[in-house]
Structures are given as C-alpha cells and as structure tokens.
Design a protein around this motif. Structure first.
Motif, mmCIF file in Angstrom:
data_model
loop_
_atom_site.group_PDB
_atom_site.id
_atom_site.type_symbol
_atom_site.label_atom_id
_atom_site.label_comp_id
_atom_site.label_asym_id
_atom_site.label_seq_id
_atom_site.Cartn_x
_atom_site.Cartn_y
_atom_site.Cartn_z
ATOM 1 N N GLY A 41 24.070 27.750 11.749
ATOM 2 C CA GLY A 41 22.668 28.127 11.891
ATOM 3 C C GLY A 41 21.714 26.980 11.634
ATOM 4 O O GLY A 41 20.624 26.914 12.229
ATOM 5 N N ASP A 42 22.104 26.058 10.747
ATOM 6 C CA ASP A 42 21.249 24.918 10.445
ATOM 7 C C ASP A 42 21.012 24.034 11.662
ATOM 8 O O ASP A 42 19.983 23.379 11.780
ATOM 9 C CB ASP A 42 21.870 24.061 9.335
ATOM 10 C CG ASP A 42 21.638 24.646 7.956
ATOM 11 O OD1 ASP A 42 21.183 25.800 7.881
ATOM 12 O OD2 ASP A 42 21.918 23.966 6.964
ATOM 13 N N PHE A 43 21.975 23.998 12.565
ATOM 14 C CA PHE A 43 21.883 23.090 13.705
ATOM 15 C C PHE A 43 21.522 23.779 15.011
ATOM 16 O O PHE A 43 21.208 23.118 15.991
ATOM 17 C CB PHE A 43 23.205 22.341 13.868
ATOM 18 C CG PHE A 43 23.579 21.535 12.661
ATOM 19 C CD1 PHE A 43 22.921 20.358 12.364
ATOM 20 C CD2 PHE A 43 24.565 21.971 11.798
ATOM 21 C CE1 PHE A 43 23.249 19.623 11.237
ATOM 22 C CE2 PHE A 43 24.904 21.241 10.665
ATOM 23 C CZ PHE A 43 24.238 20.065 10.384
ATOM 24 N N LEU A 153 13.681 20.033 10.657
ATOM 25 C CA LEU A 153 14.363 20.803 9.628
ATOM 26 C C LEU A 153 14.942 22.080 10.231
ATOM 27 O O LEU A 153 14.428 22.584 11.231
ATOM 28 C CB LEU A 153 13.387 21.174 8.508
ATOM 29 C CG LEU A 153 12.903 20.049 7.596
ATOM 30 C CD1 LEU A 153 11.835 20.571 6.647
ATOM 31 C CD2 LEU A 153 14.063 19.448 6.814
ATOM 32 N N PRO A 154 15.987 22.631 9.639
ATOM 33 C CA PRO A 154 16.500 23.926 10.098
ATOM 34 C C PRO A 154 15.568 25.053 9.680
ATOM 35 O O PRO A 154 14.580 24.823 8.960
ATOM 36 C CB PRO A 154 17.849 24.029 9.382
ATOM 37 C CG PRO A 154 17.661 23.237 8.127
ATOM 38 C CD PRO A 154 16.767 22.081 8.519
ATOM 39 N N THR A 191 13.069 22.323 2.451
ATOM 40 C CA THR A 191 14.283 22.101 3.232
ATOM 41 C C THR A 191 14.413 22.984 4.469
ATOM 42 O O THR A 191 15.325 22.758 5.275
ATOM 43 C CB THR A 191 15.526 22.314 2.347
ATOM 44 O OG1 THR A 191 15.458 23.610 1.724
ATOM 45 C CG2 THR A 191 15.597 21.248 1.266
ATOM 46 N N TYR A 192 13.529 23.977 4.639
ATOM 47 C CA TYR A 192 13.544 24.821 5.828
ATOM 48 C C TYR A 192 12.146 24.863 6.441
ATOM 49 O O TYR A 192 11.165 25.144 5.755
ATOM 50 C CB TYR A 192 14.009 26.242 5.497
ATOM 51 C CG TYR A 192 15.470 26.323 5.144
ATOM 52 C CD1 TYR A 192 16.445 26.376 6.145
ATOM 53 C CD2 TYR A 192 15.884 26.330 3.814
ATOM 54 C CE1 TYR A 192 17.789 26.445 5.822
ATOM 55 C CE2 TYR A 192 17.239 26.389 3.491
ATOM 56 C CZ TYR A 192 18.178 26.448 4.497
ATOM 57 O OH TYR A 192 19.512 26.513 4.177
ATOM 58 N N GLU A 193 12.087 24.629 7.731
ATOM 59 C CA GLU A 193 10.806 24.483 8.417
ATOM 60 C C GLU A 193 9.925 25.729 8.365
ATOM 61 O O GLU A 193 8.703 25.632 8.306
ATOM 62 C CB GLU A 193 11.065 24.104 9.881
ATOM 63 C CG GLU A 193 9.809 23.911 10.693
ATOM 64 C CD GLU A 193 10.108 23.605 12.135
ATOM 65 O OE1 GLU A 193 9.971 24.515 12.980
ATOM 66 O OE2 GLU A 193 10.487 22.450 12.419
ATOM 67 N N ASN A 194 10.521 26.910 8.397
ATOM 68 C CA ASN A 194 9.747 28.139 8.571
ATOM 69 C C ASN A 194 9.326 28.819 7.282
ATOM 70 O O ASN A 194 8.646 29.852 7.324
ATOM 71 C CB ASN A 194 10.559 29.137 9.402
ATOM 72 C CG ASN A 194 11.876 29.538 8.752
ATOM 73 O OD1 ASN A 194 12.496 28.750 8.033
ATOM 74 N ND2 ASN A 194 12.316 30.750 9.010
ATOM 75 N N VAL A 195 9.689 28.285 6.125
ATOM 76 C CA VAL A 195 9.446 29.009 4.875
ATOM 77 C C VAL A 195 7.964 29.118 4.539
ATOM 78 O O VAL A 195 7.475 30.194 4.170
ATOM 79 C CB VAL A 195 10.232 28.367 3.707
ATOM 80 C CG1 VAL A 195 9.756 28.905 2.365
ATOM 81 C CG2 VAL A 195 11.718 28.643 3.880
ATOM 82 N N THR A 196 7.222 28.028 4.654
ATOM 83 C CA THR A 196 5.792 28.089 4.339
ATOM 84 C C THR A 196 5.087 29.079 5.252
ATOM 85 O O THR A 196 4.234 29.856 4.819
ATOM 86 C CB THR A 196 5.150 26.697 4.462
ATOM 87 O OG1 THR A 196 5.821 25.793 3.584
ATOM 88 C CG2 THR A 196 3.672 26.748 4.072
ATOM 89 N N ASN A 232 10.119 15.516 1.544
ATOM 90 C CA ASN A 232 10.934 14.972 0.458
ATOM 91 C C ASN A 232 10.134 14.120 -0.515
ATOM 92 O O ASN A 232 10.682 13.429 -1.348
ATOM 93 C CB ASN A 232 12.080 14.145 1.038
ATOM 94 C CG ASN A 232 11.595 12.981 1.881
ATOM 95 O OD1 ASN A 232 10.409 12.888 2.167
ATOM 96 N ND2 ASN A 232 12.516 12.112 2.257
ATOM 97 N N THR A 233 8.798 14.173 -0.405
ATOM 98 C CA THR A 233 7.974 13.400 -1.328
ATOM 99 C C THR A 233 6.857 14.249 -1.907
ATOM 100 O O THR A 233 5.732 13.803 -2.068
ATOM 101 C CB THR A 233 7.365 12.165 -0.631
ATOM 102 O OG1 THR A 233 6.610 12.598 0.514
ATOM 103 C CG2 THR A 233 8.460 11.213 -0.175
#
Length: 243
Positions: A41-43, A153-154, A191-196, A232-233
């Motif tokens: 799913g990540d890819f 990002l996944p 780490t996941y694009e859709n979370v926000t 990552n920052t």
C-alpha cells in the motif's frame, strides 16, 4: 455453529460487501496490505506515485522477503543476491528442485521499488515470477518501476488515525494521553501525505465534537501546515499548545 456465530457470519459478509463497493483498486490494495502486514500500500495507494513499464536487467534486482522457507534461502543464505542463488541452485539438487517447482514462469510484469544509490531495485510484488526469470536464465525482466518514489509520501487508511483517537478517548483521556496522542498524530502527519487533510476534513469539530481531541488535532495541523517546513524537519512549537 451457534445462532450468534451464524449472525456474525452474515454480518461479516454484509460489512465486506458494503465496504468493498466503496473502494477503488488502489484502496483495496491498501486495505489488504494492512491485513497482510506488507508494504504494498505504501507504494501503490497514492496515485501521485507514478509507474512506467520497463525491462530491467536481472542483475540489477535484489531478492526481498516472501515466505519463511524462501527467505531462509534467498535472504539468509544468498543475502538477496541472484548470483549466489544461481550458484546455490547449481550445487544443491534439493533446493534446485524446490524452486523450479514453486517458482512462476509467467510473463506478467513484476513491481519494483528503487533504484537505490547503487542502482539496485527491490521486488515488492512478483517474487515468484522474478525467481522464475532467474532460473530460466533471463537477462532482463518486464517490470513497473516508480518514476518519483522519493518525491511522494504514501497514504494511510483513515482508520489508522481514528484508532489512535479512539484509544485516547476510551482509555487514556488524561494529560499524558494528550501528549502521547499528539506525538502519534505528528508522526503519522510527517510520514503519510493524507493525514493532515484527514484531520482537517474527516476528524474536524463537525465529525468529532470533542474539545480535548480537537485541541490535539489543531496543534498537529498547525505544526504540519507551517509554510516552508519539510516533513522531516518539523519544529516542536506546537507542543507548547498542550502544556
């Protein structure tokens, strides 16, 4: 089967039918990756990750994890290296017989990730076909390879976010729980694009009217939508909101 077990079986079939009707192919892969605990799913799930069909040299691809029995040979004995595998097959009749019997010799393309800094790819779907190509002595194999893997990002299933929120609401609704939920959601947002976006639109005040949860969510959104700051920052400024 008891009456209740029969009821559960019917309910499970109904839930599966209702859920699958709402899922596109990428979403189905994402759901099944969660069930099977793999990285597919990540890819695949994020449509922004683009793929192109190419022919890749066999010696540019490494073996990856599959079944325990195969792993003991491909990874433990051969360290993912096809040349070591070829040598092992030539010198071990039992292993040769096993892999010729279990490998696939289909021409269907495999899925790869990479290349890495050494120009090597890793298989994440089609290991049986890849092993079959190696056994058949092929020099190249048809594969779908990502064009922009590192740039995107996944995405994750919404329930991953909700599981954390629900756990806080039910069993950890205290100051320590707020901090833990904050850190957990920040990690997902990083780490996941859709979370926000999920936090803004699916777990907003209208859908989740809980002041303490919303305080955490707003802190996560604020932190992860700061302009000019990469995933990552991130800074730690939003943590002050909950102190």
């Amino acid at each position: 089967m008891t009456k209740f077990e029969e009821y559960l079986s019917n309910l499970a079939d109904h839930e599966e039918e209702s859920s699958l009707a709402k899922l596109d192919p990428r979403s189905k892969i994402l759901v099944n990756a969660g069930v099977r605990l793999n990285w597919m799913g990540d890819f695949i799930a994020n449509p922004k990750i683009k793929y192109k069909k190419k022919r890749i040299p066999i010696n540019k691809i490494l073996f990856t994890g599959t079944t325990r029995e195969w792993n003991s040979v491909l990874l433990d004995q051969c360290s993912g290296n096809i040349e070591r595998f070829k040598e092992l097959v030539e010198n071990n009749v039992a292993i040769k017989k096993k892999f010729f019997k279990e490998a696939s010799f289909s021409e269907e393309p495999i899925l790869l990730r990479g290349p890495d800094k050494n120009g090597l790819y890793r298989t994440f779907d089609g290991m049986h076909r890849f092993v079959g190509a190696v056994l058949a002595g092929k020099k190249t194999i048809a594969a779908y390879v990502p064009l922009n893997e590192g740039a995107q990002l996944p995405i994750c299933e919404p329930h991953v976010v909700y599981d954390l929120i629900r756990g806080f609401q039910r069993h950890a609704k205290d100051e320590q729980g707020k901090k833990e939920l904050l850190h957990a959601l920040n990690l997902l947002a990083r780490t996941y694009e859709n979370v926000t976006d999920l936090l803004e639109k699916r777990f907003d005040q209208a859908h989740l009217p809980d002041k303490e949860v919303q305080a955490v969510i707003n802190a996560v959104i604020k932190k992860n939508k700061l302009p000019g700051i990469m995933h990552n920052t991130r800074t730690k400024k939003s943590h002050k909101i909950l102190k």
